[in-house]
Design a protein around this motif. Sequence first.
Motif, PDB file in Angstrom:
ATOM      1  N   GLU A 144      84.330-135.582 -35.940  1.00  0.00           N
ATOM      2  CA  GLU A 144      82.515-135.806 -36.019  1.00  0.00           C
ATOM      3  C   GLU A 144      82.092-136.676 -34.848  1.00  0.00           C
ATOM      4  OE1 GLU A 144      80.773-136.351 -39.508  1.00  0.00           O
ATOM      5  OE2 GLU A 144      82.171-135.093 -40.738  1.00  0.00           O
ATOM      6  N   PHE A 145      82.990-137.699 -35.058  1.00  0.00           N
ATOM      7  CA  PHE A 145      82.594-138.779 -33.786  1.00  0.00           C
ATOM      8  C   PHE A 145      82.813-137.939 -32.405  1.00  0.00           C
ATOM      9  CE2 PHE A 145      83.104-142.378 -30.970  1.00  0.00           C
ATOM     10  CZ  PHE A 145      82.476-143.123 -31.533  1.00  0.00           C
ATOM     11  N   GLU A 146      84.061-137.432 -32.190  1.00  0.00           N
ATOM     12  CA  GLU A 146      84.222-137.018 -30.850  1.00  0.00           C
ATOM     13  C   GLU A 146      83.245-135.780 -30.498  1.00  0.00           C
ATOM     14  OE1 GLU A 146      88.282-135.487 -31.373  1.00  0.00           O
ATOM     15  OE2 GLU A 146      89.137-137.534 -30.873  1.00  0.00           O
ATOM     16  N   GLN A 147      82.703-135.075 -31.516  1.00  0.00           N
ATOM     17  CA  GLN A 147      81.725-134.036 -31.311  1.00  0.00           C
ATOM     18  C   GLN A 147      80.454-134.644 -30.780  1.00  0.00           C
ATOM     19  OE1 GLN A 147      81.992-130.574 -31.364  1.00  0.00           O
ATOM     20  NE2 GLN A 147      79.916-130.731 -30.804  1.00  0.00           N
ATOM     21  N   ARG A 148      80.001-135.823 -31.319  1.00  0.00           N
ATOM     22  CA  ARG A 148      78.854-136.554 -31.002  1.00  0.00           C
ATOM     23  C   ARG A 148      78.993-137.085 -29.523  1.00  0.00           C
ATOM     24  NH1 ARG A 148      77.761-139.890 -36.661  1.00  0.00           N
ATOM     25  NH2 ARG A 148      76.674-138.164 -37.816  1.00  0.00           N
ATOM     26  N   LEU A 166      77.175-136.065 -23.889  1.00  0.00           N
ATOM     27  CA  LEU A 166      77.648-135.811 -22.616  1.00  0.00           C
ATOM     28  C   LEU A 166      76.931-134.314 -22.215  1.00  0.00           C
ATOM     29  CD1 LEU A 166      81.524-136.564 -22.459  1.00  0.00           C
ATOM     30  CD2 LEU A 166      79.793-137.535 -20.892  1.00  0.00           C
ATOM     31  N   ASP A 167      76.824-133.386 -23.008  1.00  0.00           N
ATOM     32  CA  ASP A 167      76.213-132.190 -22.672  1.00  0.00           C
ATOM     33  C   ASP A 167      74.793-132.458 -22.532  1.00  0.00           C
ATOM     34  OD1 ASP A 167      78.796-130.896 -23.119  1.00  0.00           O
ATOM     35  OD2 ASP A 167      78.280-130.059 -25.212  1.00  0.00           O
ATOM     36  N   ASN A 179      72.583-141.893 -32.289  1.00  0.00           N
ATOM     37  CA  ASN A 179      71.681-142.581 -31.063  1.00  0.00           C
ATOM     38  C   ASN A 179      72.689-143.755 -30.153  1.00  0.00           C
ATOM     39  OD1 ASN A 179      69.138-142.992 -29.544  1.00  0.00           O
ATOM     40  ND2 ASN A 179      69.434-145.039 -30.306  1.00  0.00           N
ATOM     41  N   GLU A 180      73.338-144.534 -31.184  1.00  0.00           N
ATOM     42  CA  GLU A 180      74.225-145.372 -30.396  1.00  0.00           C
ATOM     43  C   GLU A 180      75.222-144.960 -29.625  1.00  0.00           C
ATOM     44  OE1 GLU A 180      73.211-148.613 -30.029  1.00  0.00           O
ATOM     45  OE2 GLU A 180      71.459-148.356 -31.050  1.00  0.00           O
TER      46      GLU A 180
END
Length: 102
Positions: A4-8, A13-14, A75-76
């Motif tokens: 989930e963190f990597e997805q965020r 980036l997207d 957000n962070e």
Amino acid sequence: MTHEFEQRVREALDALPPDLAGALENVAVVVEEENPDEPGILGLFQEAPYMPAKITIYRRPLEADFGHDPARLENEIRVTVLHEVAHYFGIDEQRLAELGYG
């Protein structure tokens, strides 16, 4: 939680404006647990001659500081990604602080 963190991070980036994203060349963006030398930092931009630039986003300190609030964590992560991308483009810490990304 790592996926989930990597997805965020990918989503941050997207969400970069296309012209900015298109200007990112020869840079790797990676997620690591924490920086062994400075475990409290959230991200790091590194540049070396003859090597691709590297932006590292550190999961543990971001989740420790903001994980209690999923919206704030998201957000962070976005702010940290933008902060490190700004370093890629040569913006220093003082200017980032002036812009509210310090």
